[in-house]
Scaffold this active site. Structure first.
Site, PDB file in Angstrom:
ATOM      1  CE  LYS A   1      -3.403   2.859   0.260  1.00  0.00           C
ATOM      2  NZ  LYS A   1      -4.282   3.002   1.424  1.00  0.00           N
TER       3      LYS A   1
ATOM      4  CE  LYS B   1      -1.982   8.486   7.536  1.00  0.00           C
ATOM      5  NZ  LYS B   1      -2.478   7.142   7.108  1.00  0.00           N
TER       6      LYS B   1
END
Length: 290
Positions: free
Chosen positions: A169, A238
């Site tokens: 991911k 992030k």
């Protein structure tokens, strides 16, 4: 049908929990936001007043949370309430290290862990067309595969470690962010040369330069002025930070990533954390054509 606990009902988690309930699964859901719980209850789930109550008696527990730190905190809360033989599936965009550490902890309680982050955005979550990248024991994945098929259409088993799913991911998001910035530069330069930006992205999207930015983000968000791809700049920043942690853990430096992360941070400072990721186009345009 499996009894499911679901914790984290944000834009992504709420849609996935609703789809699981809509598919006939017995879902008990929890979130700090009571309205988010109510929306899932309206779709057929049972609401829980605590995270511990959400996982009590569950065969499979899904987490869809904001960050690795929150995952660790929630696991702290629910660890003693998890049933022996249960499976914890972490859908959060997290770090491989966090997921593997959680798996090691919960193995003492005979709880298996799959790291299974998703891609496809809010629209994919609503339509149950997400891509799912699952890592962990293959036999455990096989048991959960039909649950994944209730929330996504492209389901992949990517590796034997729970953290493998989260590694995939982070790498996928890195490619997505890089494509957006590089494609934005190409369109801005072409426009400065007198080319039509809509024609540019049309050509790129059927040529070797095609990517999600040329096919969707730039034509459907930037050039229309919508800027509502549904992915916040704070999340983009992030994820790049998590990628940097992963790179450091592997002792494999990414040579382009630092520049990408810096440009994202500048955009977040300029637009605010809630600004859409496609606002990176505006930052580049202001730098390239002041």
């Amino acid at each position: 049908m499996a009894k499911i606990g679901f914790i984290g009902l944000g834009v992504m988690g709420g849609a996935m929990a609703r789809n699981l309930a809509g598919a006939g699964y017995d879902v008990t859901a929890y979130d700090l936001d009571d309205d988010a719980v109510s929306a899932v209850v309206d779709a057929g789930a049972t609401g829980a007043s605590t995270s511990e109550a959400a996982v009590a008696g569950a065969e499979v527990v899904f987490l869809s949370l904001p960050s690795p730190d929150v995952v660790t905190a929630v696991v702290d809360d629910i660890e003693d309430s998890l049933e022996a033989g249960a499976v914890l599936v972490d859908l959060t965009t997290s770090t491989p290290e966090t997921t593997n550490e959680v798996a090691d902890r919960l193995s003492n309680r005979d709880v298996d862990v799959l790291g299974a982050p998703v891609s496809g955005g809010a629209s994919g979550a609503e339509a149950a067309t997400l891509t799912i990248m699952a890592g962990g024991d293959r036999a455990v994945y096989d048991v959960c595969e039909e649950l994944f098929e209730a929330i996504g259409t492209d389901v992949y088993y990517v590796g034997s470690q729970p953290g493998h799913g989260h590694a995939v991911k982070l790498l996928n998001n890195y490619l997505s962010f890089t494509a957006l910035l590089a494609s934005s530069e190409a369109v801005i330069l072409g426009t400065a040369a007198g080319l039509d930006p809509e024609i540019l992205v049309d050509v790129f999207s059927v040529s070797s330069g095609r990517n999600s930015a040329t096919q969707d983000k730039i034509p459907n968000q930037v050039l229309t002025g919508e800027y509502d791809n549904g992915f916040k700049l704070s999340l983009m920043e992030k994820d790049m930070h998590l990628l940097s942690e992963f790179s450091d853990d592997q002792d494999v430096p990414l040579l382009i990533a630092e520049t990408i992360e810096t440009l994202i941070t500048y955009t977040r400072l300029r637009e605010g954390g809630d600004g859409d990721m496609t606002r990176t186009y505006d930052l580049l345009e202001s730098l390239m054509r002041p």
